[in-house]
Design an enzyme around this catalytic site. Structure first.
Site, mmCIF file in Angstrom:
data_model
loop_
_atom_site.group_PDB
_atom_site.id
_atom_site.type_symbol
_atom_site.label_atom_id
_atom_site.label_comp_id
_atom_site.label_asym_id
_atom_site.label_seq_id
_atom_site.Cartn_x
_atom_site.Cartn_y
_atom_site.Cartn_z
ATOM 1 N N LYS A 1 37.771 34.119 50.420
ATOM 2 C CA LYS A 1 38.037 32.567 50.990
ATOM 3 C C LYS A 1 36.560 32.138 51.233
ATOM 4 O O LYS A 1 35.816 32.793 52.068
ATOM 5 C CB LYS A 1 38.801 32.655 52.014
ATOM 6 C CG LYS A 1 39.585 31.247 52.082
ATOM 7 C CD LYS A 1 40.468 30.750 50.903
ATOM 8 C CE LYS A 1 41.446 29.988 51.378
ATOM 9 N NZ LYS A 1 42.272 29.500 50.206
ATOM 10 N N HIS B 1 4.596 19.495 52.710
ATOM 11 C CA HIS B 1 3.148 18.940 53.027
ATOM 12 C C HIS B 1 3.208 17.514 53.693
ATOM 13 O O HIS B 1 4.021 16.784 53.495
ATOM 14 C CB HIS B 1 2.506 18.606 51.541
ATOM 15 C CG HIS B 1 2.329 19.878 50.831
ATOM 16 N ND1 HIS B 1 1.594 21.021 51.261
ATOM 17 C CD2 HIS B 1 3.123 20.332 49.624
ATOM 18 C CE1 HIS B 1 1.738 21.987 50.482
ATOM 19 N NE2 HIS B 1 2.588 21.864 49.577
ATOM 20 N N THR C 1 43.901 34.991 49.268
ATOM 21 C CA THR C 1 42.852 34.256 49.905
ATOM 22 C C THR C 1 43.363 33.339 51.164
ATOM 23 O O THR C 1 42.719 33.288 51.946
ATOM 24 C CB THR C 1 42.056 33.589 48.931
ATOM 25 O OG1 THR C 1 42.710 32.426 48.740
ATOM 26 C CG2 THR C 1 41.782 34.367 47.956
HETATM 27 O O1 LIG Z 1 -0.893 27.780 53.220
HETATM 28 C C1 LIG Z 1 -0.897 27.408 51.843
HETATM 29 N N1 LIG Z 1 -0.748 28.611 51.085
HETATM 30 C C2 LIG Z 1 -0.843 28.257 49.940
HETATM 31 O O2 LIG Z 1 -0.767 29.004 48.955
HETATM 32 C C3 LIG Z 1 -1.203 26.912 49.400
HETATM 33 N N2 LIG Z 1 -1.435 26.424 48.026
HETATM 34 C C4 LIG Z 1 -1.668 24.948 48.470
HETATM 35 O O3 LIG Z 1 -1.673 24.152 47.527
HETATM 36 N N3 LIG Z 1 -1.663 24.843 49.616
HETATM 37 C C5 LIG Z 1 -1.237 26.032 50.620
HETATM 38 N N4 LIG Z 1 -1.186 26.181 51.876
#
Ligand SMILES: O=c1[nH]c(=O)c2[nH]c(=O)[nH]c2[nH]1
Length: 318
Positions: A35, A283, A81
């Site tokens: 489940k 990012h 279940t």
């Molecule tokens: O810490 C990072 N590792 C990466 O492998 C990577 N590649 C990237 O474009 N920026 C980062 N930053």
């Protein structure tokens, strides 16, 4: 004609119709049933304060005998279940259920002791993290707050002739470093656009999964304190990524940082055999268009992005 499909009135006829569809038998090397996402909240009430534990549980049961359920239309001794779902509530009632790992172990133990037909049981327990509210600087006795996507996960696979194997996971631990991170000295070629930098933000929604030394699994009777080990793991990961509260630690890459953090966990926790760390690199891109708007970029205004993300992961093992 009404257009309705004629109801089946004769069971033997229905069986004949069903088996007619299968013209040939093939082997069934893998099968199980369980489940998924059984949600339960356990509230422990003491005089002084309450404690709450909310879980979403997946159960899976194993028995070679159940091959007949798949291949011979025979449900004899099958633990439904729906029964597995009910069991989650019964075990929550009967046991402490105060950590996802121990709850997973106790569920597996219940299934194996209750049903001799089973050769193995598995439970995946995801704990929703409720944080005790703080009001006027004091811990509230029954008020709770949930922040972010974080989950504490415990998994147990218990084969009857073996010891239970427990795995723990911290899921969705979301962190942000506003400095002490850079990325340089990587391969530069005609496809490279990213400029090296000594100053950037670092952010990730981390998953960390750790396994235990065998003797912990053997001692799953209830004496091992999974929660306090989890606290140490999280605090070492946090320290490994951020460094000391004042000043921090410089990260030359997310790779180097998660390896360091993993090593710190293994150093602080002798009971942990290995730790897998998965960190999508989210990012925060400098908003350089500020310059064209008459302002200066001073590592202060960024565009948060989570797609695409880098996928950095490793397993650190002692
Ligand atoms: O810490 C990072 N590792 C990466 O492998 C990577 N590649 C990237 O474009 N920026 C980062 N930053």
């Amino acid at each position: 004609m009404s257009g309705r499909i004629a109801p089946v009135t004769d069971a033997a006829e229905a069986q004949a119709k069903l088996t007619k569809l299968r013209t040939q038998d093939f082997s069934l090397p893998v099968h199980s049933h369980g489940k998924a996402k059984v949600r339960v909240m356990k509230v422990v009430r003491t005089e002084a304060k309450h404690f709450c534990y909310e879980y979403s549980v997946d159960t899976t049961l194993y028995s070679p005998t159940y091959e007949r359920v798949f291949t011979a239309d025979d449900n004899t001794d099958l633990v439904a279940t729906d029964t597995q779902k009910n069991t989650v509530y019964v075990v929550a009632k009967r046991t402490k259920a105060d950590s996802p790992e121990q709850f997973a172990v106790d569920l597996c133990k219940h299934f194996l002791s209750e049903y001799s037909i089973l050769t193995g049981a598995e439970a995946l327990v995801r704990q929703v993290v409720w944080e005790r509210a703080v009001v006027d600087g004091s811990d509230h006795d029954h008020g709770w707050i949930k922040r972010g996507p974080e989950m504490n996960v415990g998994h147990c696979k218990f084969d009857r002739d073996d010891v239970p194997v427990v795995t723990s996971k911290l899921q969705g631990y979301t962190i942000f470093k506003s400095t002490q991170s850079g990325f340089a000295n990587y391969l530069q070629d005609k496809y490279t656009l990213l400029p090296p930098c000594e100053e950037r933000c670092l952010s990730t929604e981390m998953d960390a999964t750790w396994t235990y030394a065998r003797d912990i699994d053997g001692d799953c009777g209830g004496s091992f304190d999974y929660s306090s080990l989890r606290t140490t793991v999280v605090s070492e990961l946090t320290k490994g990524i951020f460094g000391p509260a004042s000043g921090g630690v410089f990260s030359v890459s997310l790779q180097a940082t998660i390896y360091d953090a993993g090593c710190m966990v293994l150093t602080a926790c002798p009971d942990v055999k290995n730790i897998k760390i998965e960190t999508p690199n989210k990012h925060y891109l400098p908003y350089r268009q500020l310059e064209t708007l008459g302002e200066t970029f001073e590592d202060d205004v960024f565009t948060p992005t989570d797609e695409p993300s880098g996928t950095i992961q490793c397993i650190v093992e002692r």
